[in-house]
Design a protein around this motif. Structure first.
Motif, mmCIF file in Angstrom:
data_model
loop_
_atom_site.group_PDB
_atom_site.id
_atom_site.type_symbol
_atom_site.label_atom_id
_atom_site.label_comp_id
_atom_site.label_asym_id
_atom_site.label_seq_id
_atom_site.Cartn_x
_atom_site.Cartn_y
_atom_site.Cartn_z
ATOM 1 N N VAL A 120 -4.225 -22.548 -1.389
ATOM 2 C CA VAL A 120 -3.408 -22.670 -2.604
ATOM 3 C C VAL A 120 -2.883 -24.098 -2.657
ATOM 4 O O VAL A 120 -2.848 -24.797 -1.642
ATOM 5 C CB VAL A 120 -2.232 -21.665 -2.611
ATOM 6 N N ASP A 121 -2.454 -24.532 -3.856
ATOM 7 C CA ASP A 121 -1.881 -25.876 -3.961
ATOM 8 C C ASP A 121 -0.392 -25.840 -3.584
ATOM 9 O O ASP A 121 0.126 -24.799 -3.170
ATOM 10 C CB ASP A 121 -2.131 -26.470 -5.366
ATOM 11 N N GLU A 122 0.281 -26.945 -3.771
ATOM 12 C CA GLU A 122 1.677 -27.036 -3.298
ATOM 13 C C GLU A 122 2.617 -26.072 -4.028
ATOM 14 O O GLU A 122 3.707 -25.759 -3.545
ATOM 15 C CB GLU A 122 2.192 -28.471 -3.436
ATOM 16 N N TYR A 123 2.203 -25.612 -5.217
ATOM 17 C CA TYR A 123 3.039 -24.642 -5.947
ATOM 18 C C TYR A 123 2.641 -23.191 -5.658
ATOM 19 O O TYR A 123 3.268 -22.266 -6.145
ATOM 20 C CB TYR A 123 2.973 -24.903 -7.457
ATOM 21 N N GLY A 124 1.517 -23.033 -4.942
ATOM 22 C CA GLY A 124 1.109 -21.675 -4.592
ATOM 23 C C GLY A 124 0.071 -21.085 -5.531
ATOM 24 O O GLY A 124 -0.104 -19.859 -5.567
ATOM 25 N N PHE A 125 -0.644 -21.951 -6.281
ATOM 26 C CA PHE A 125 -1.731 -21.445 -7.144
ATOM 27 C C PHE A 125 -3.063 -21.596 -6.417
ATOM 28 O O PHE A 125 -3.285 -22.616 -5.740
ATOM 29 C CB PHE A 125 -1.786 -22.226 -8.464
ATOM 30 N N ILE A 126 -3.923 -20.604 -6.610
ATOM 31 C CA ILE A 126 -5.242 -20.639 -5.969
ATOM 32 C C ILE A 126 -5.961 -21.941 -6.326
ATOM 33 O O ILE A 126 -5.996 -22.335 -7.500
ATOM 34 C CB ILE A 126 -6.112 -19.449 -6.469
ATOM 35 N N ASP A 127 -6.531 -22.574 -5.343
ATOM 36 C CA ASP A 127 -7.308 -23.795 -5.549
ATOM 37 C C ASP A 127 -8.711 -23.367 -6.003
ATOM 38 O O ASP A 127 -9.534 -22.913 -5.199
ATOM 39 C CB ASP A 127 -7.335 -24.562 -4.216
ATOM 40 N N LEU A 128 -8.953 -23.505 -7.310
ATOM 41 C CA LEU A 128 -10.197 -22.965 -7.868
ATOM 42 C C LEU A 128 -11.432 -23.721 -7.355
ATOM 43 O O LEU A 128 -12.505 -23.135 -7.198
ATOM 44 C CB LEU A 128 -10.142 -22.983 -9.397
ATOM 45 N N ASN A 129 -11.254 -25.021 -7.087
ATOM 46 C CA ASN A 129 -12.404 -25.773 -6.553
ATOM 47 C C ASN A 129 -12.738 -25.298 -5.144
ATOM 48 O O ASN A 129 -13.904 -25.169 -4.785
ATOM 49 C CB ASN A 129 -12.118 -27.277 -6.549
ATOM 50 N N HIS A 130 -11.689 -25.027 -4.369
ATOM 51 C CA HIS A 130 -11.939 -24.516 -3.023
ATOM 52 C C HIS A 130 -12.621 -23.153 -3.108
ATOM 53 O O HIS A 130 -13.579 -22.871 -2.371
ATOM 54 C CB HIS A 130 -10.620 -24.427 -2.226
ATOM 55 N N LEU A 131 -12.159 -22.334 -4.058
ATOM 56 C CA LEU A 131 -12.786 -21.013 -4.229
ATOM 57 C C LEU A 131 -14.280 -21.180 -4.530
ATOM 58 O O LEU A 131 -15.124 -20.520 -3.908
ATOM 59 C CB LEU A 131 -12.086 -20.234 -5.354
ATOM 60 N N LYS A 132 -14.588 -22.096 -5.468
ATOM 61 C CA LYS A 132 -16.011 -22.300 -5.825
ATOM 62 C C LYS A 132 -16.817 -22.702 -4.604
ATOM 63 O O LYS A 132 -17.954 -22.270 -4.420
ATOM 64 C CB LYS A 132 -16.121 -23.413 -6.883
ATOM 65 N N SER A 133 -16.207 -23.535 -3.754
ATOM 66 C CA SER A 133 -16.957 -24.010 -2.576
ATOM 67 C C SER A 133 -17.161 -22.894 -1.544
ATOM 68 O O SER A 133 -18.059 -22.986 -0.713
ATOM 69 C CB SER A 133 -16.246 -25.207 -1.943
ATOM 70 N N LEU A 134 -16.331 -21.874 -1.582
ATOM 71 C CA LEU A 134 -16.469 -20.795 -0.594
ATOM 72 C C LEU A 134 -17.441 -19.698 -1.039
ATOM 73 O O LEU A 134 -18.018 -18.998 -0.211
ATOM 74 C CB LEU A 134 -15.096 -20.138 -0.340
ATOM 75 N N LEU A 135 -17.583 -19.543 -2.361
ATOM 76 C CA LEU A 135 -18.433 -18.451 -2.860
ATOM 77 C C LEU A 135 -19.906 -18.715 -2.534
ATOM 78 O O LEU A 135 -20.394 -19.831 -2.690
ATOM 79 C CB LEU A 135 -18.275 -18.320 -4.377
#
Ligand code: PLP
Length: 383
Positions: A120-135
């Motif tokens: 997650v980023d510093e505010y606690g939102f899912i890091d969508l780019n990181h998600l894409k890299s994990l899928l």
């Protein structure tokens, strides 16, 4: 006493308690029995399911009663993987989930699945780019909560659904415990969603699992086949009917409650921002629900703040009621990269549908008084 720990649990509405007693008194039959009492109980159960489905905007066949959201999360996560395991062995969870989700994933890891945690980023939102890299094409399960229970960030569920269009094998589970009613969600876009009655003035011991399709989740409990075979065990009809009542009453009150919560959050943040050492971990933003405010006094232990307020008649929480008996840094705040001092000094204030402005004003007054009398000096002496 002033109760501002509504993320942990809420006071049941009087109507909910009355319903529970009445159903247990007068309609105590087993809904699976074909005798008169059983039939009446079954009718009540169907009516409760229909009401829940209509408020959530889904079909009745998608609503399953469970004993709590912990159970709903376990069934959705373990059961969907059981269904999908021939298609792949990778699973992804966000770092800020409730223990009922995180521990289910850790159990799946022990069973041999490859587990990735999405940042997650510093505010606690899912890091969508990181998600894409994990899928990957091997990924079969993803779980991201609707609203975080520690600091109130609303997660980008729709954006995640868009990303998942390239990964049709993934079962997307959303823990909706802190988000339901408070933030709109189109349930037809996710595979499963869990809800707990005691978070919206219902009773403990009853929850919901929404499943887009029953076929996509194997049952992990075996028995008499209740709830379309998903959750065997005699259904707690009185609790199910009272859940439907709590959901309906809260649904009717949500618009005015949201207005109130916005005003309350603004009052707190406007006042607390005047003090140098008070840190607000839940900014005033439409990306956060207004009903949860996470506040820190770095260098003070959250427990000391909770106790000081408690002694003056105000109940708030350390960073999670579920983990307040064991001392460890809160995982969700840690994932945001907050400092150790900030995490240790954090408390959570959470409003219900019934919280009043007077209660919030009193909280502000008492908090600032304790800050000036006790905490400010300790903080400054350590600087
Ligand atoms: N998920 C979240 C986000 C929660 O806040 C909670 C309870 O605190 C749960 C799941 C577990 O709910 P239950 O108490 O119904 O098991």
């Amino acid at each position: 006493m002033i109760y501002l720990d509504n993320c942990a649990t809420t006071r049941p509405y009087k109507e909910v308690l009355d319903t529970f007693v009445e159903v247990n008194n007068s309609y105590f039959g087993n809904p699976a029995s074909i005798n008169k009492y059983g039939k009446t109980a079954n009718k009540l159960l169907s009516a409760a399911r229909t009401q829940v489905a209509s408020i959530l905007g889904v079909g009745v066949e998608s609503i399953f009663f469970t004993s709590c959201a912990t159970e709903s999360n376990n069934i959705a996560l373990l059961g969907s993987v059981e269904h999908k395991k021939d298609f792949g062995n990778r699973i992804i969870v966000s770092k800020i989930e409730h223990p009922s989700v995180l521990e289910s994933f850790r159990e799946l890891e022990r069973r041999g699945f490859i587990l990735d945690y999405v940042d997650v980023d510093e505010y606690g939102f899912i890091d969508l780019n990181h998600l894409k890299s994990l899928l990957t094409k091997e990924t079969i399960l993803l779980s991201v909560m609707h609203v975080n229970n520690i600091f109130g960030a609303i997660q980008p569920i729709e954006e995640i659904v868009e990303i998942l269009k390239d990964y049709p094998k993934v079962h997307f589970h959303v823990d909706g415990v802190q988000g339901v009613l408070k933030n709109p969600i189109n349930l037809s876009r996710v595979d499963s969603y869990s809800i707990s009655a005691h978070k919206f003035h219902g009773l403990k011991g009853i929850g919901i699992l929404y499943l887009k399709s029953r076929r996509t989740v194997h049952n992990i409990i075996f028995g008499g086949g209740q709830e379309n075979g998903l959750r065997s065990g005699t259904v707690n009809v009185a609790a199910a009917v009272s859940l439907a009542k709590a959901l309906r009453l809260s649904h009717e009150r949500i618009a005015s409650a949201k207005n109130n919560h916005k005003e309350f959050k603004k009052l707190i943040i406007d006042e607390f921002s005047k003090y140098e050492h008070i840190v607000i971990n839940s900014p005033f933003s439409d990306k956060f629900v207004d009903s949860i405010i996470n506040i820190s006094l770095p260098k003070i232990k959250g427990e000391a703040i909770v106790n000081a307020l408690n002694d003056r008649g105000i109940m708030v929480s350390t960073t999670s009621a579920c983990s307040s008996k064991t001392f460890h840094l809160n995982e969700a705040l840690y994932a945001r990269g907050l400092s150790k001092e900030n995490i240790e000094g954090s408390i959570r204030v959470s409003f219900s549908y019934e919280t009043t402005k007077e209660e919030v004003e009193k909280f502000i007054e008492v908090f600032i008084d304790e800050y000036n009398k006790k905490f400010k000096e300790v903080i400054e002496s350590g600087i």
